[in-house]
Design a protein around this motif. Structure first.
Motif, PDB file in Angstrom:
ATOM      1  N   LEU A  19       0.987  20.269 -27.519  1.00 49.91           N
ATOM      2  CA  LEU A  19      -0.152  20.756 -27.435  1.00 49.91           C
ATOM      3  C   LEU A  19      -0.944  20.523 -28.922  1.00 49.91           C
ATOM      4  O   LEU A  19      -2.144  20.384 -28.974  1.00 49.91           O
ATOM      5  CB  LEU A  19      -0.055  22.240 -27.522  1.00 49.91           C
ATOM      6  CG  LEU A  19      -1.143  23.029 -27.568  1.00 49.91           C
ATOM      7  CD1 LEU A  19      -2.442  22.567 -26.624  1.00 49.91           C
ATOM      8  CD2 LEU A  19      -1.011  24.661 -27.184  1.00 49.91           C
ATOM      9  N   VAL A  20      -0.165  20.283 -30.086  1.00 51.65           N
ATOM     10  CA  VAL A  20      -0.521  20.137 -31.459  1.00 51.65           C
ATOM     11  C   VAL A  20      -1.181  18.503 -31.228  1.00 51.65           C
ATOM     12  O   VAL A  20      -2.312  18.337 -31.611  1.00 51.65           O
ATOM     13  CB  VAL A  20       0.309  20.136 -32.472  1.00 51.65           C
ATOM     14  CG1 VAL A  20      -0.116  19.496 -33.680  1.00 51.65           C
ATOM     15  CG2 VAL A  20       0.861  21.398 -32.830  1.00 51.65           C
ATOM     16  N   SER A  21      -0.791  17.707 -30.502  1.00 47.27           N
ATOM     17  CA  SER A  21      -1.055  16.400 -30.248  1.00 47.27           C
ATOM     18  C   SER A  21      -2.204  16.215 -29.663  1.00 47.27           C
ATOM     19  O   SER A  21      -3.350  15.449 -29.985  1.00 47.27           O
ATOM     20  CB  SER A  21       0.090  15.025 -29.703  1.00 47.27           C
ATOM     21  OG  SER A  21       1.192  15.347 -30.682  1.00 47.27           O
ATOM     22  N   GLN A  22      -2.288  17.131 -28.544  1.00 43.55           N
ATOM     23  CA  GLN A  22      -3.460  16.943 -27.601  1.00 43.55           C
ATOM     24  C   GLN A  22      -4.740  17.544 -28.304  1.00 43.55           C
ATOM     25  O   GLN A  22      -5.750  17.277 -28.342  1.00 43.55           O
ATOM     26  CB  GLN A  22      -3.057  17.906 -26.366  1.00 43.55           C
ATOM     27  CG  GLN A  22      -2.054  17.111 -25.434  1.00 43.55           C
ATOM     28  CD  GLN A  22      -1.724  17.948 -24.539  1.00 43.55           C
ATOM     29  OE1 GLN A  22      -1.484  19.317 -24.633  1.00 43.55           O
ATOM     30  NE2 GLN A  22      -1.117  17.477 -23.455  1.00 43.55           N
ATOM     31  N   VAL A  27     -10.313  16.739 -31.021  1.00 43.60           N
ATOM     32  CA  VAL A  27     -11.158  16.813 -32.123  1.00 43.60           C
ATOM     33  C   VAL A  27     -11.324  15.388 -32.531  1.00 43.60           C
ATOM     34  O   VAL A  27     -12.291  14.935 -32.989  1.00 43.60           O
ATOM     35  CB  VAL A  27     -10.495  17.700 -33.120  1.00 43.60           C
ATOM     36  CG1 VAL A  27     -10.484  19.156 -32.809  1.00 43.60           C
ATOM     37  CG2 VAL A  27      -9.444  17.196 -33.798  1.00 43.60           C
ATOM     38  N   ALA A  28     -10.311  14.361 -32.449  1.00 42.79           N
ATOM     39  CA  ALA A  28     -10.427  13.332 -32.907  1.00 42.79           C
ATOM     40  C   ALA A  28     -11.706  12.253 -32.120  1.00 42.79           C
ATOM     41  O   ALA A  28     -12.543  11.568 -32.697  1.00 42.79           O
ATOM     42  CB  ALA A  28      -9.326  12.377 -32.971  1.00 42.79           C
ATOM     43  N   ALA A  29     -11.568  12.711 -30.820  1.00 40.13           N
ATOM     44  CA  ALA A  29     -12.812  12.238 -30.032  1.00 40.13           C
ATOM     45  C   ALA A  29     -14.226  12.550 -30.468  1.00 40.13           C
ATOM     46  O   ALA A  29     -15.245  11.967 -30.151  1.00 40.13           O
ATOM     47  CB  ALA A  29     -12.728  12.645 -28.586  1.00 40.13           C
ATOM     48  N   MET A  30     -14.175  13.507 -31.185  1.00 40.17           N
ATOM     49  CA  MET A  30     -15.515  14.337 -31.824  1.00 40.17           C
ATOM     50  C   MET A  30     -16.066  13.730 -32.987  1.00 40.17           C
ATOM     51  O   MET A  30     -17.168  13.857 -33.730  1.00 40.17           O
ATOM     52  CB  MET A  30     -15.495  15.468 -31.796  1.00 40.17           C
ATOM     53  CG  MET A  30     -15.255  16.282 -30.377  1.00 40.17           C
ATOM     54  SD  MET A  30     -15.000  18.095 -30.603  1.00 40.17           S
ATOM     55  CE  MET A  30     -16.394  18.709 -31.091  1.00 40.17           C
ATOM     56  N   ILE A  31     -15.192  13.077 -33.742  1.00 44.06           N
ATOM     57  CA  ILE A  31     -15.292  12.857 -35.030  1.00 44.06           C
ATOM     58  C   ILE A  31     -16.667  11.523 -35.263  1.00 44.06           C
ATOM     59  O   ILE A  31     -16.282  10.604 -34.571  1.00 44.06           O
ATOM     60  CB  ILE A  31     -13.926  12.312 -35.929  1.00 44.06           C
ATOM     61  CG1 ILE A  31     -12.774  13.373 -35.944  1.00 44.06           C
ATOM     62  CG2 ILE A  31     -14.645  11.962 -37.392  1.00 44.06           C
ATOM     63  CD1 ILE A  31     -11.808  13.159 -36.647  1.00 44.06           C
ATOM     64  N   GLU A  43     -13.441  24.073 -32.443  1.00 40.72           N
ATOM     65  CA  GLU A  43     -12.830  23.229 -31.379  1.00 40.72           C
ATOM     66  C   GLU A  43     -11.592  23.271 -31.325  1.00 40.72           C
ATOM     67  O   GLU A  43     -11.024  23.585 -30.131  1.00 40.72           O
ATOM     68  CB  GLU A  43     -13.481  21.869 -31.195  1.00 40.72           C
ATOM     69  CG  GLU A  43     -14.943  21.567 -30.884  1.00 40.72           C
ATOM     70  CD  GLU A  43     -15.179  21.868 -29.227  1.00 40.72           C
ATOM     71  OE1 GLU A  43     -14.226  21.730 -28.568  1.00 40.72           O
ATOM     72  OE2 GLU A  43     -16.397  22.323 -28.882  1.00 40.72           O
ATOM     73  N   ALA A  44     -10.897  23.083 -32.342  1.00 42.31           N
ATOM     74  CA  ALA A  44      -9.430  23.098 -32.113  1.00 42.31           C
ATOM     75  C   ALA A  44      -8.962  24.644 -31.819  1.00 42.31           C
ATOM     76  O   ALA A  44      -8.125  24.767 -30.849  1.00 42.31           O
ATOM     77  CB  ALA A  44      -9.005  22.814 -33.668  1.00 42.31           C
ATOM     78  N   PRO A  64      -7.607  30.582 -44.093  1.00 42.36           N
ATOM     79  CA  PRO A  64      -8.562  31.060 -43.241  1.00 42.36           C
ATOM     80  C   PRO A  64      -9.131  30.289 -42.000  1.00 42.36           C
ATOM     81  O   PRO A  64     -10.012  30.767 -41.131  1.00 42.36           O
ATOM     82  CB  PRO A  64      -9.924  31.143 -43.907  1.00 42.36           C
ATOM     83  CG  PRO A  64      -9.717  29.866 -44.977  1.00 42.36           C
ATOM     84  CD  PRO A  64      -8.090  29.902 -45.198  1.00 42.36           C
ATOM     85  N   ALA A  65      -8.423  29.307 -41.490  1.00 44.82           N
ATOM     86  CA  ALA A  65      -8.672  28.580 -40.394  1.00 44.82           C
ATOM     87  C   ALA A  65      -7.541  27.822 -39.497  1.00 44.82           C
ATOM     88  O   ALA A  65      -6.284  28.090 -40.055  1.00 44.82           O
ATOM     89  CB  ALA A  65      -9.606  27.179 -41.146  1.00 44.82           C
ATOM     90  N   THR A  66      -8.025  27.175 -38.262  1.00 49.25           N
ATOM     91  CA  THR A  66      -7.163  26.610 -37.463  1.00 49.25           C
ATOM     92  C   THR A  66      -6.478  25.268 -38.159  1.00 49.25           C
ATOM     93  O   THR A  66      -5.234  25.282 -37.802  1.00 49.25           O
ATOM     94  CB  THR A  66      -7.636  26.416 -36.128  1.00 49.25           C
ATOM     95  OG1 THR A  66      -8.005  27.679 -35.730  1.00 49.25           O
ATOM     96  CG2 THR A  66      -6.684  25.555 -35.249  1.00 49.25           C
ATOM     97  N   LEU A  67      -7.183  24.371 -38.550  1.00 49.77           N
ATOM     98  CA  LEU A  67      -7.046  23.030 -38.861  1.00 49.77           C
ATOM     99  C   LEU A  67      -6.952  23.100 -40.601  1.00 49.77           C
ATOM    100  O   LEU A  67      -7.833  23.594 -41.287  1.00 49.77           O
ATOM    101  CB  LEU A  67      -8.129  22.010 -38.692  1.00 49.77           C
ATOM    102  CG  LEU A  67      -7.971  21.824 -37.209  1.00 49.77           C
ATOM    103  CD1 LEU A  67      -9.192  20.828 -36.842  1.00 49.77           C
ATOM    104  CD2 LEU A  67      -6.908  21.320 -36.459  1.00 49.77           C
TER     105      LEU A  67
END
Ligand code: MG
Ligand code: MG
Length: 274
Positions: A19-22, A27-31, A43-44, A64-67
């Protein structure tokens, strides 16, 4: 105290790490230039929660964040912000989840546009050093064999600086468990690696010198000399003969190949898992 995992627990950890890799791939597709770290972070978080899991970093010691999003000279623990990414930026993303009581943790570094040959060399060397370390992460070896191999490859063979202040770690029902896994060290030293030990190996490498400092926000770690830094991380289980890599960078590498805004740093996951 070190918690050794059963085969059943390792399979649960494989799911958490997948799930971490997914999440990375998502998000890599959005960079692209113009997007912000805060947008990727939202998004993450949504992606992780939609899969029935919890972002591991959000609230961890007050983060404070997910990533963790660390840009250019930022090494790790960068806080996602509303600053837009631009051509030539190097973006390290670190992501963790908790799912079925077990944590997953993996990091990948992305290059937007072309940051120049020396920085691309830094990314390739750092990514390769992760696998050089993983090759030593087998039952019967010692913990120091991993750090020695990474340091030897990065510093002596390629002239970059391995960050000392931050290290890899055991992982399982807790995000950070014993033992600490330094990316430097002496061959033959440290604890004996045994089957069932699950560790996150995560070299952090500066293009210049190894020294780092803390930024004023109290979180972000940056290279002291201001040079670009890179970070790659896998969670792996110790086995006889060959480590079992629980996170999956191949799905991230595929997205990097397809995203025209990202520079390819090479497909290493397959070469080293063969
Ligand atoms: Mg991590
Ligand atoms: Mg970690």
């Amino acid at each position: 105290m070190i918690f050794y995992k059963t085969d059943e627990e390792i399979e649960l950890m494989r799911l958490s790490n997948l799930l971490v890799s997914q999440t990375h791939a998502h998000v890599a597709a959005m960079i692209r230039p113009g997007i912000t770290g805060a947008e990727l972070d939202q998004e993450a978080e949504t992606f992780i929660r939609d899969h029935g899991a919890v972002p591991a970093f959000k609230g961890y010691n007050g983060f404070p964040a997910t990533l963790c999003i660390s840009i250019n000279e930022q090494v790790v623990h960068g806080i996602p912000s509303r600053q837009e990414f631009k051509e030539g930026d190097v973006i390290s993303l670190d992501c963790g989840v908790q799912h079925n009581d077990f944590f997953g943790d993996s990091a990948f570094t992305y290059a937007i546009g072309d940051p120049g040959e020396e920085v691309m060399r830094l990314l390739r060397v750092t990514n390769t050093s992760l696998y050089v370390g993983i090759e030593q992460a087998v039952a019967g070896n010692r913990l120091g064999d991993i750090g020695f191999a990474i340091q030897e490859y990065v510093e002596r063979q390629h002239g970059f600086g391995v960050v000392r202040e931050l290290v890899g770690h055991g992982i399982g029902r807790h995000l950070h468990e014993e033992p600490e896994v330094p990316n430097y060290g002496k061959r033959g030293r440290g604890i004996m690696l045994k089957e069932g030990l699950v560790i996150a190996i995560e070299p952090m490498v500066n293009r210049g010198k190894k020294a780092v400092k803390q930024a004023a926000d109290g979180w972000t770690v940056i290279s002291r000399d201001g040079t670009t830094s890179a970070h790659f991380e896998h969670s792996i289980a110790i086995r006889k003969g060959k480590a079992d890599i629980l996170s999956d960078h191949s799905i991230i590498e595929t997205v990097v190949q397809k995203n025209p805004n990202l520079m390819e740093i090479g497909i290493l996951s397959e070469a080293f898992s063969a």
